[in-house]
Design an enzyme around this catalytic site. Structure first.
Site, PDB file in Angstrom:
ATOM      1  N   CYS A  53       0.814  -1.213   0.000  1.00 29.12           N
ATOM      2  CA  CYS A  53       0.000   0.000   0.000  1.00 29.12           C
ATOM      3  C   CYS A  53       0.852   1.269   0.000  1.00 29.12           C
ATOM      4  O   CYS A  53       0.497   2.246  -0.654  1.00 29.12           O
ATOM      5  CB  CYS A  53      -0.945  -0.001   1.195  1.00 29.12           C
ATOM      6  SG  CYS A  53      -2.149  -1.338   1.126  1.00 29.12           S
ATOM      7  N   HIS A  75      -5.621  -8.302   8.575  1.00 30.86           N
ATOM      8  CA  HIS A  75      -5.211  -7.752   9.860  1.00 30.86           C
ATOM      9  C   HIS A  75      -4.062  -8.583  10.427  1.00 30.86           C
ATOM     10  O   HIS A  75      -3.858  -9.740  10.037  1.00 30.86           O
ATOM     11  CB  HIS A  75      -6.391  -7.736  10.822  1.00 30.86           C
ATOM     12  CG  HIS A  75      -7.423  -6.714  10.464  1.00 30.86           C
ATOM     13  ND1 HIS A  75      -8.491  -6.430  11.269  1.00 30.86           N
ATOM     14  CD2 HIS A  75      -7.536  -5.894   9.383  1.00 30.86           C
ATOM     15  CE1 HIS A  75      -9.230  -5.486  10.713  1.00 30.86           C
ATOM     16  NE2 HIS A  75      -8.671  -5.148   9.568  1.00 30.86           N
ATOM     17  N   GLU A  77      -3.569 -10.073  13.282  1.00 31.61           N
ATOM     18  CA  GLU A  77      -3.930 -11.337  13.917  1.00 31.61           C
ATOM     19  C   GLU A  77      -4.376 -12.364  12.885  1.00 31.61           C
ATOM     20  O   GLU A  77      -4.121 -13.557  13.030  1.00 31.61           O
ATOM     21  CB  GLU A  77      -4.962 -11.148  15.033  1.00 31.61           C
ATOM     22  CG  GLU A  77      -6.201 -10.382  14.670  1.00 31.61           C
ATOM     23  CD  GLU A  77      -6.111  -8.881  14.857  1.00 31.61           C
ATOM     24  OE1 GLU A  77      -6.967  -8.316  15.559  1.00 31.61           O
ATOM     25  OE2 GLU A  77      -5.203  -8.239  14.288  1.00 31.61           O
ATOM     26  N   CYS A 103     -10.789  -6.417  15.976  1.00 26.53           N
ATOM     27  CA  CYS A 103     -12.097  -5.997  15.468  1.00 26.53           C
ATOM     28  C   CYS A 103     -13.044  -7.202  15.598  1.00 26.53           C
ATOM     29  O   CYS A 103     -12.620  -8.310  15.918  1.00 26.53           O
ATOM     30  CB  CYS A 103     -11.987  -5.540  14.015  1.00 26.53           C
ATOM     31  SG  CYS A 103     -11.631  -6.875  12.842  1.00 26.53           S
ATOM     32  N   CYS A 106     -12.042 -10.231  13.337  1.00 27.36           N
ATOM     33  CA  CYS A 106     -10.898 -10.975  13.866  1.00 27.36           C
ATOM     34  C   CYS A 106     -11.290 -11.737  15.131  1.00 27.36           C
ATOM     35  O   CYS A 106     -10.822 -12.847  15.356  1.00 27.36           O
ATOM     36  CB  CYS A 106      -9.730 -10.037  14.144  1.00 27.36           C
ATOM     37  SG  CYS A 106      -8.934  -9.428  12.636  1.00 27.36           S
TER      38      CYS A 106
END
Length: 155
Positions: A53, A75, A77, A103, A106
């Site tokens: 990115c 993510h 995790e 989140c 996750c």
């Protein structure tokens, strides 16, 4: 001689791993452990071999999904869990150290894999401007011990 606690070692490693992230919005690291041994590591970013990115979208970051989150990345995790699963490593009763609380998506993956304890450094809710840490609430509701990390005194 004073020795750092395992909690401090693992969270410091998660913090260092976060620096590997190519995300221009947030850098998050994760360490997955079992019986005082590291079983997997991860940091947030796109799937290996796709893009970075900070190279493709250096100013604004990658495109956002409908909730304002990165639409192209995994993510931290998720990366740690996927790597362990890919290599046949059991996560039953494991402990996860992550620099940003999970989140809700996750959290569902964490619960499903059998991880029993999660330490987080910073709040996802505060980072996103939400009223509650949905992922933390979910995990606690279903018996996963979730603790905000606090640096310990060396022993």
């Amino acid at each position: 001689m004073q020795k750092p606690s395992f909690n401090d070692i693992y969270m410091e490693l998660a913090e260092k791993l976060a620096l590997r992230s190519h995300c221009v919005k947030a850098q998050v690291g994760a360490v997955l452990t079992k019986d005082t041994r590291i079983i997997s590591l991860g940091y947030n970013g796109p799937p290996a071999g796709t893009h970075n990115c900070d190279v493709e979208f250096p100013v604004v970051g990658c495109p956002r999904d409908s909730k304002g989150s990165c639409s192209l990345a995994l993510h931290a995790e998720q990366n740690a869990i996927l790597y362990a699963a890919k290599n046949g490593v059991s996560m039953e009763n494991a402990t996860l150290y992550v620099t940003l609380s999970p989140c809700i998506s996750c959290a569902r993956v964490i619960y499903t894999t059998g991880i029993k304890k999660v330490y987080f450094k910073d709040s996802y809710a505060k980072y996103k401007g939400l009223t509650t840490d949905e992922g933390v609430d979910f995990l606690r509701r279903f018996g996963v011990e979730v603790l905000e990390y606090k640096k310990q005194d060396a022993v």
